[in-house]
Enzyme design. Structure first.
Site, short mmCIF file in Angstrom:
data_model
loop_
_atom_site.label_atom_id
_atom_site.label_comp_id
_atom_site.label_asym_id
_atom_site.label_seq_id
_atom_site.Cartn_x
_atom_site.Cartn_y
_atom_site.Cartn_z
CG HIS A 48 0.52 19.64 -22.81
ND1 HIS A 48 -0.60 18.92 -22.46
CD2 HIS A 48 1.49 19.24 -21.94
CE1 HIS A 48 -0.33 18.13 -21.44
NE2 HIS A 48 0.93 18.30 -21.10
CD GLN A 159 8.73 16.99 -20.54
OE1 GLN A 159 7.88 16.77 -21.40
NE2 GLN A 159 8.67 18.01 -19.71
#
Length: 276
Positions: A48, A159
């Site tokens: 991101h 994650q």
């Protein structure tokens, strides 16, 4: 070998605090890395954030390790999620750049976790290929030493941020070679049908977070979580999290500018500010 501050924190059995790098450029990476002696790691966010895998991550890693033996461990979050078929070559790029660890987002099952381990380890522990003329130099060792030591020193992180991952967390945590399960509270909240944390997660999401923490520690693995402030990070450290983000570059910058502008106008610092 160049100091690996994150592994040193592991050996000392103390929380490893770090910071998130979302802005591109070697000067920004270096500024964040040297902002505090209490940082064990920094995460170069190629998912991101605005840093590219090549040559951006490699340049940032060089800038960070160039700070000397007290530099935090540079880690890289790759752009490809666990849902894609692109994680293999992106892990290769990140590790060839000299990253001390790699973070793969949205890993939802043990099969994908095993694939990530294989791509992060040299044979016989995996299928990672060797060929970069730069990697060992970034670690401060020769090529032979790097090949012999990388499997032990590269930190493999995945994650947990989907409903499927929560359902499979025990199996994921049990995968040999996975060093750390990293909770992403924002996407995890959305996946479970709740709004993003503001700044703390919904109580139902918090309950899931604690379940993931327990499942991870049960398998003897490290559990990490993203926090957006030192106050949050302190709470998570007290709960037993091992790896904790304390701030992001853009969040800290925006918050500082906003707070100082309020003070300049005669107001009181500490007014709410948007941060991630």
């Amino acid at each position: 070998m160049t100091t690996h501050a994150l592994l040193q924190a592991f050996k000392a059995s103390k929380p490893a605090f770090g910071a998130w790098i979302t802005l591109p450029g070697i000067l920004n990476a270096r500024a964040v890395a040297q902002a505090s002696p209490y940082l064990s790691w920094v995460m170069i966010d190629c998912e991101h954030g605005l840093t590219s895998l090549q040559p951006g991550a490699a340049e940032s890693i060089q800038a960070i390790t160039g700070l000397g033996p007290n530099a935090p461990s540079p880690l890289v979050r790759i752009p490809a999620t666990g849902f894609s078929n692109s994680t293999s070559w992106q892990i290769k790029y990140a590790l060839d750049a000299g990253a001390r660890g790699v973070l793969v987002p949205m890993v939802s099952n043990a099969e994908k976790a095993r694939e990530i381990v294989a791509d992060s380890r040299f044979p016989p522990g995996g299928r990672r290929g060797f060929g970069s003329p730069f990697t060992h130099g970034v670690w401060g060792i020769d090529a032979t030493e790097y090949i012999q030591s990388a499997n032990e020193h590269v930190v493999v992180m995945i994650q947990i941020e989907t409903q499927e991952a929560v359902q499979n967390v025990e199996a994921i945590a049990a995968v040999d070679g996975i060093d750390c399960l990293f909770i992403g509270p924002y996407d995890l909240s959305l996946s479970l049908g709740y709004p993003a944390p503001s700044p703390d997660p919904h109580p139902d999401v918090e309950s899931v977070i604690q379940d993931v923490l327990r499942a991870t520690h049960k398998e003897g693995k490290k559990c990490a979580i993203y926090c957006s402030s030192g106050k949050q990070a302190l709470k998570r450290a007290q709960e037993g999290f091992d790896i904790i983000n304390v701030a992001s570059d853009i969040g800290a910058m925006s918050e500082s500018v906003a707070a100082n502008a309020i003070v300049a106008l005669g107001g009181e610092p500490g007014a709410p500010a948007s941060r991630y």
